[in-house]
Design a protein around this motif. Structure first.
Motif, short mmCIF file in Angstrom:
data_model
loop_
_atom_site.label_atom_id
_atom_site.label_comp_id
_atom_site.label_asym_id
_atom_site.label_seq_id
_atom_site.Cartn_x
_atom_site.Cartn_y
_atom_site.Cartn_z
N GLU A 60 0.83 -1.20 0.00
CA GLU A 60 0.00 0.00 0.00
C GLU A 60 0.86 1.25 0.00
O GLU A 60 0.52 2.24 -0.65
N ALA A 63 2.18 2.04 -3.57
CA ALA A 63 1.21 2.10 -4.66
C ALA A 63 0.54 3.48 -4.63
O ALA A 63 0.05 3.91 -3.60
N ARG A 65 -2.35 6.01 -6.39
CA ARG A 65 -3.55 6.06 -7.23
C ARG A 65 -3.85 7.52 -7.55
O ARG A 65 -4.01 8.33 -6.64
N GLU A 67 -6.37 10.08 -9.44
CA GLU A 67 -7.71 10.21 -10.01
C GLU A 67 -7.88 11.61 -10.59
O GLU A 67 -7.42 12.59 -10.00
N THR A 81 3.85 11.38 -12.64
CA THR A 81 4.64 10.18 -12.32
C THR A 81 6.02 10.56 -11.81
O THR A 81 6.49 10.04 -10.79
N ILE A 94 2.22 3.25 -10.07
CA ILE A 94 1.25 4.33 -10.20
C ILE A 94 0.14 3.91 -11.15
O ILE A 94 0.40 3.39 -12.23
N SER A 95 -1.10 4.14 -10.72
CA SER A 95 -2.24 3.86 -11.60
C SER A 95 -3.07 5.14 -11.76
O SER A 95 -3.21 5.92 -10.82
N PHE A 96 -3.56 5.34 -12.95
CA PHE A 96 -4.37 6.51 -13.26
C PHE A 96 -5.80 6.06 -13.53
O PHE A 96 -6.01 5.03 -14.17
N SER A 97 -6.76 6.82 -13.02
CA SER A 97 -8.16 6.49 -13.28
C SER A 97 -8.98 7.77 -13.36
O SER A 97 -8.53 8.84 -12.94
N ASN A 99 -12.54 9.80 -12.43
CA ASN A 99 -13.63 9.88 -11.47
C ASN A 99 -14.36 11.19 -11.75
O ASN A 99 -13.97 12.24 -11.24
N GLN A 109 -3.41 9.50 -4.02
CA GLN A 109 -3.26 8.77 -2.77
C GLN A 109 -2.08 7.81 -2.89
O GLN A 109 -2.03 6.98 -3.78
#
Length: 142
Positions: A60, A63, A65, A67, A81, A94-97, A99, A109
């Motif tokens: 955690e 990682a 996140r 948004e 990044t 790193i993940s992109f999403s 919302n 986060q």
């Protein structure tokens, strides 16, 4: 489930032995868990449970996140990044999403750290300040 101090110490020691250059090595974790399951030393279930928790917390922490209300352009994604990796190290995934509820801005986060620069959060803070002022003027003033 109550975990003995010995099981906690053992799990921490095993966790540290699974790290390479400050980063968790997935293969070492698997080998350690497998070896513990095979050998079955006293209290191994509690030690495995604690080790699992330490690994989960570490994952955690490494990682991120990100948004946004709309998809970010590649240039902005690479800039975000780079900034995250500069602050948290190269081992961060790193993940992109998207919302749409954020309306605009970014919400990032990483582990327990939250950076919320979204329009939604700004509107919530504005609403809270209006409510506090209203309470101060109308209810507390009586």
């Amino acid at each position: 489930m109550k975990i003995s101090k010995q099981a906690q110490r053992d799990a921490r020691q095993l966790f540290r032995s699974c790290q390479v250059n400050g980063l968790l090595d997935e293969n070492r974790v698997r080998q350690t868990a497998s070896l513990l399951s095979e050998k079955r030393p006293r209290g191994y279930v509690k030690t495995l449970s604690r080790l699992h928790r330490l690994v989960k917390l570490d994952l955690e922490q490494h990682a991120a996140r990100v948004e946004s209300a709309t998809p970010l352009p590649a240039e902005l994604q690479s800039e975000v990044t780079n900034e995250i990796k500069k602050k948290y190290g190269a081992g961060v995934s790193i993940s992109f999403s998207q919302n749409p509820a954020l309306i605009g801005g970014l919400r990032i986060q990483v582990g327990n750290d939250l950076y919320d620069g979204s329009v939604k959060m700004r509107l919530q803070k504005l609403e809270e300040s209006f409510l506090a002022k209203f309470y101060e003027q109308h209810i507390a003033g009586n």
